[in-house]
Design a protein around this motif. Structure first.
Motif, short mmCIF file in Angstrom:
data_model
loop_
_atom_site.label_atom_id
_atom_site.label_comp_id
_atom_site.label_asym_id
_atom_site.label_seq_id
_atom_site.Cartn_x
_atom_site.Cartn_y
_atom_site.Cartn_z
N GLY A 398 -31.14 -18.09 -109.19
CA GLY A 398 -32.51 -17.83 -109.62
C GLY A 398 -32.57 -17.04 -110.91
N PRO A 399 -31.89 -15.87 -110.99
CA PRO A 399 -31.88 -15.14 -112.26
C PRO A 399 -31.28 -15.93 -113.41
CG PRO A 399 -31.14 -13.75 -110.45
CD PRO A 399 -31.26 -15.12 -109.91
N ALA A 400 -30.28 -16.79 -113.13
CA ALA A 400 -29.65 -17.58 -114.20
C ALA A 400 -30.63 -18.56 -114.80
CB ALA A 400 -28.43 -18.30 -113.66
N LYS A 454 -19.44 -16.10 -110.29
CA LYS A 454 -19.28 -16.27 -111.73
C LYS A 454 -20.64 -16.37 -112.43
CE LYS A 454 -14.69 -18.37 -112.16
NZ LYS A 454 -13.94 -19.52 -112.71
N VAL A 455 -21.58 -17.09 -111.85
CA VAL A 455 -22.91 -17.20 -112.44
C VAL A 455 -23.59 -15.83 -112.45
CG1 VAL A 455 -25.22 -18.16 -112.13
CG2 VAL A 455 -23.22 -19.64 -111.92
N VAL A 459 -24.89 -13.87 -115.82
CA VAL A 459 -26.26 -13.40 -116.00
C VAL A 459 -26.26 -11.91 -116.32
CG1 VAL A 459 -28.49 -13.05 -114.88
CG2 VAL A 459 -27.24 -15.17 -114.50
N GLU A 460 -25.45 -11.14 -115.59
CA GLU A 460 -25.42 -9.70 -115.83
C GLU A 460 -24.86 -9.37 -117.21
OE1 GLU A 460 -26.59 -7.03 -113.44
OE2 GLU A 460 -27.66 -8.93 -113.40
N ASP A 461 -23.91 -10.17 -117.68
CA ASP A 461 -23.37 -9.95 -119.03
C ASP A 461 -24.44 -10.17 -120.09
OD1 ASP A 461 -20.89 -9.25 -118.13
OD2 ASP A 461 -19.99 -11.22 -118.43
N GLY A 465 -28.98 -6.17 -115.25
CA GLY A 465 -30.05 -5.75 -114.35
C GLY A 465 -31.03 -6.82 -113.98
N SER A 466 -30.87 -8.02 -114.52
CA SER A 466 -31.85 -9.07 -114.27
C SER A 466 -31.82 -9.53 -112.82
CB SER A 466 -31.64 -10.25 -115.21
OG SER A 466 -30.34 -10.80 -115.04
N ALA A 467 -30.64 -9.52 -112.20
CA ALA A 467 -30.56 -9.93 -110.79
C ALA A 467 -31.32 -8.95 -109.90
CB ALA A 467 -29.09 -10.02 -110.35
N GLU A 468 -31.15 -7.66 -110.18
CA GLU A 468 -31.86 -6.66 -109.40
C GLU A 468 -33.36 -6.77 -109.63
OE1 GLU A 468 -31.99 -1.80 -108.71
OE2 GLU A 468 -30.28 -2.75 -109.71
#
Length: 790
Positions: A398-400, A454-455, A459-461, A465-468
């Motif tokens: 979702g965040p990706a 890996k995804v 995304v975090e790279d 913080g986008s996943a959180e």
């Protein structure tokens, strides 16, 4: 020449005239305020609830109505009451009550103006409502007719009704009403009922300390409850004894003896389950009623009144419940014969589920567990459990898509093992195999662990913080974990570590994927009609959680969960456009060794899925861990236990109206059956590679959402050449070989954790599950569509 004496006389006369005028103005102002006060009081009094003798006698149960405004159940508060006549009430009991509540009760009228004066001073210095001066008469009126709201209007109505009460009844009658109406915690109403409940004594047999305790308990019943906090209860009893001594109702010797009495000597021993538990009324609605109480208690609309008082005031509660679906859900949960195998029929196994309206978030039905009873049992639908791979769309894919606008055919290199960043150990897929280059669609469909991690890392790279942030938008807030000192890791993506959420929370989160990206807090109560016939609407949180392209693309990928090799390919959902994600939670290596569990043992098993009509979450698990897998999910056939339940209930409740998820304009088809965000570089690249025709053609071909579902078990047409037929035979042979390999490997712990000395980033606890694994099943056999083990 002016005479100074004459001048002084004139000045004195002017001053006297000024003071007279000021005094007159002050008197006029006071008279005006008095008249205005009378007018306002009269108006407020005229709007007071009707003076009802029936309400003075008994608490009125609350009624619950379903989404069609049909009465489905009634909420009765507390256990059967034991009434006491004032003539039979011992003096030391009434003395204790009067000392702590209203010592001058028999001396003043409906209102104690002397006490009121002191309270006014306190309210001026401390703010309105900081000090009360309610008489026993006023307390009876408030509990019978009014709410706990501290406003001038309510106080005026209280004063008027108190006056009416004292005109109709004697002081003894009013004190008797008070003693029989007051709340004593644990669903207990009335002083005689409380005496029998706490001490198994009639009032006349209570010692002085026990009588003082019961007199002081109603002030904060859930705080002073001896079963909750014996020390607080003892202190409260001593405060009452001190007041009795101060008012001359006991001697100093009696006080000293009572203060040194152990209050718990005669206290009846009760377990948590035994505290005021009664046989449930309409047990199929018990879990929903529990949510009703929770939402009312936490609402701004009713935060100034004890929930027990509110539910005893005769309110009507209008809900979003579908009574038929609620019965279906709870009856299926309770039906042990629905589940195969002794372990799933035992008391060690349990199941919880929530069903929401996908579009609005309305709570359609909820089950808190087998044979759920309030007070006696924990509502497992609002209890947090490790979520397994159900977190992959929320923390990885979702965040990706949201932040990087990845297309569904974006590829990731899968590996047999992978070492996540800042972690010395290895993670594996369910089969401990690498699968080469895979699309994120196929990685999600087959629930591979390595691509998901890996995804997540990618995304975090690119957007730390986008996943959180994404998960928080879906109501899954990691910022509150471990007192705010927690950061999401790769293991949370797999449903381990602090990825613990309730079935109700997971249903809320997944519904946002199904409705185009809007998060709606699950709403049980629509509105309440209170005892004054006022309608009080309930407010719930709603906000945009993601872009519509993210919601649709995740949904389209999750539809593949039921395709061959999908993680729910064992069950068939024919006739429904449905998306879902499964999840299992594996044990730590320590627990596997301690309890002699196989590597494919799981603690929790989930499925969360949705159609445009309903979103349903299902958690299954065991209440304890025992040796040799007696209370664990072992292997694929047991991991899919919640999937059978999901299939059965969804098929029963769905309308099969052909409704499908609507593709937003921000998304287009590419390469035949994949999706890309319109303004993304991935879309333009794919569009160019396909001569700018794919998107147009596919939009035309898929307006009715008749998208062809992919690769496996395609039957060659009669026109196919022998070469093509042979190719299909080879394909089938390869598929069967892979199926056999999967059956041999089944599910293993996806995280190989180093020793504690090597790494401290993952939990090494022996009881909670640490990481989410995932079970993928072999495709159905060619000779049968029914692979049920139930």
């Amino acid at each position: 020449m002016n005479n100074p004496l004459s001048r002084n006389k004139r000045n004195n006369k002017s001053k006297k005239t000024l003071w007279k005028r000021l005094a007159l103005l002050f008197i006029l102002a006071c008279v005006s305020m008095f008249v205005l006060g009378i007018v306002v009081f009269a108006y407020f009094a005229s709007t007071a609830p009707a003076f009802s003798i029936e309400k003075l006698k008994d608490p009125i149960p609350s009624r619950v109505f379903d989404k069609n405004d049909e009465l489905v159940t009634t909420i009765y508060q507390g256990i059967e009451r034991e009434y006491i006549d004032i003539d039979d009430t011992p003096e030391h009991m009434t003395d204790a009550v009067l000392a702590v509540e209203d010592n001058r009760f028999y001396e003043h009228g409906a209102i104690d103006f002397k006490r009121l004066g002191g309270a006014v001073v306190k309210n001026v210095t401390g703010g309105f409502g900081s000090q009360g001066a309610s008489t026993i008469t006023q307390q009876v009126v408030k509990r019978a007719f009014l709410t706990e709201e501290k406003t001038i209007k309510r106080k005026a109505q209280e004063a008027y009704l108190s006056y009416r009460l004292e005109q109709e009844y004697s002081k003894d009658d009013i004190l008797e009403m008070y003693l029989n109406k007051i709340y004593y915690s644990d669903g207990i109403y009335g002083v005689r009922t409380a005496s029998l409940y706490y001490f198994d004594k009639e009032l006349e047999d209570l010692n002085l300390k026990e009588a003082a305790y019961l007199a002081g308990l109603p002030n904060l019943p859930n705080v002073y409850n001896l079963y909750v906090d014996a020390e607080s209860g003892n202190k409260r009893a001593n405060q009452v004894l001190s007041l009795m001594l101060h008012h001359g109702r006991i001697t100093e010797d009696e006080y000293n003896e009572a203060v040194n009495t152990d209050l718990t000597t005669n206290l009846i021993a009760r377990s948590e389950e035994e505290r005021a538990s009664t046989e449930p009324k309409d047990p199929e609605f018990a879990a929903y009623v529990n949510i009703i109480k929770t939402q009312l208690e936490e609402s701004d609309e009713f935060n100034n009144i004890e929930i027990s008082e509110l539910l005893s005031s005769g309110i009507d509660i209008y809900t979003n419940m579908d009574a038929n679906i609620q019965r279906t859900l709870q009856d299926t949960v309770d039906d042990k014969e629905f589940f195969y195998g002794d372990k799933f029929k035992s008391d060690d196994f349990n199941i919880a589920s929530s069903i929401l309206d996908t579009n609005s978030g309305a709570l359609i039905a909820i089950s808190g567990g087998r044979d759920y009873q309030e007070v006696v049992k924990e509502n497992l639908a609002i209890t947090q459990h490790n979520t397994g791979s159900t977190m992959k769309p929320i923390l990885a894919y979702g965040p990706a898509i949201e932040n990087m606008k990845l297309p569904t055919n974006y590829t990731v290199q899968d590996e047999m093992s992978y070492s996540p960043k800042n972690f010395d150990g290895q993670i594996y897929n369910y089969d401990k195999q690498g699968h080469g280059t895979v699309t994120i669609r196929d990685a999600l469909r087959q629930s591979f662990n390595v691509p998901a991690v890996k995804v997540f890392e990618q995304v975090e790279d690119e957007s730390s913080g986008s996943a959180e942030d994404f998960s928080k938008g879906l109501g899954l807030d990691y910022s509150k974990k471990l007192d705010g000192d927690y950061s999401i890791s790769f293991n949370d993506v797999l449903g381990g570590n602090e990825s613990r959420f309730s079935p109700l929370q997971m249903a809320q989160a997944y519904a946002a994927f199904g409705n185009g990206g809007t998060f709606n807090e699950a709403s049980a109560v629509r509105y309440v009609i209170n005892s004054e016939n006022e309608k009080i609407d309930m407010d719930y949180e709603t906000h945009k959680a993601m872009e519509d392209y993210t919601a649709f693309m995740i949904t389209d990928m999750l539809k593949d969960t039921f395709d061959p090799y999908g993680s729910a390919d064992y069950i068939k959902m024919d006739g429904l456009n449905i998306a879902a994600k499964t999840g299992t939670t594996s044990y730590s290596d320590n627990v596997l060794d301690e309890y002699n569990l196989p590597s494919n043992a799981a603690k929790d098993a989930w499925i969360v899925g949705y159609t445009p009509e309903y979103t349903m979450s299902v958690w299954t698990g065991f209440t304890s861990t025992k040796k040799d897998g007696v209370t664990s999910f072992i292997g694929n056939e047991e991991h899919i236990t919640p999937q059978w339940f999901f299939q059965d209930v969804m098929n029963q409740i769905s309308t099969f109206n052909g409704q499908d998820f609507t593709k937003p304009d921000s998304v287009n088809w590419i390469n035949g059956n994949e999706l890309a965000v319109k303004d993304s570089s991935f879309f333009f690249n794919n569009n160019s590679n396909n001569n700018n025709n794919n998107d147009t053609n596919n939009d035309s071909n898929n307006n009715s959402n008749q998208k062809v579902r992919r690769y496996y078990y395609t039957t060659p047409s009669e026109d196919d050449s022998e070469e093509n037929t042979q190719s299909e035979e080879s394909k089938e042979s390869e598929d069967n070989k892979e199926s056999q390999e999967r059956q041999e490997t089944e599910t293993t712990n996806p995280v190989e954790t180093p020793s504690e000395s090597e790494n401290s980033n993952t939990n090494q606890d022996t009881t909670p599950s640490e990481s989410g694994g995932e079970t993928n099943t072999p495709p159905p056999s060619n000779n049968s569509d029914d692979n049920s083990n139930n």
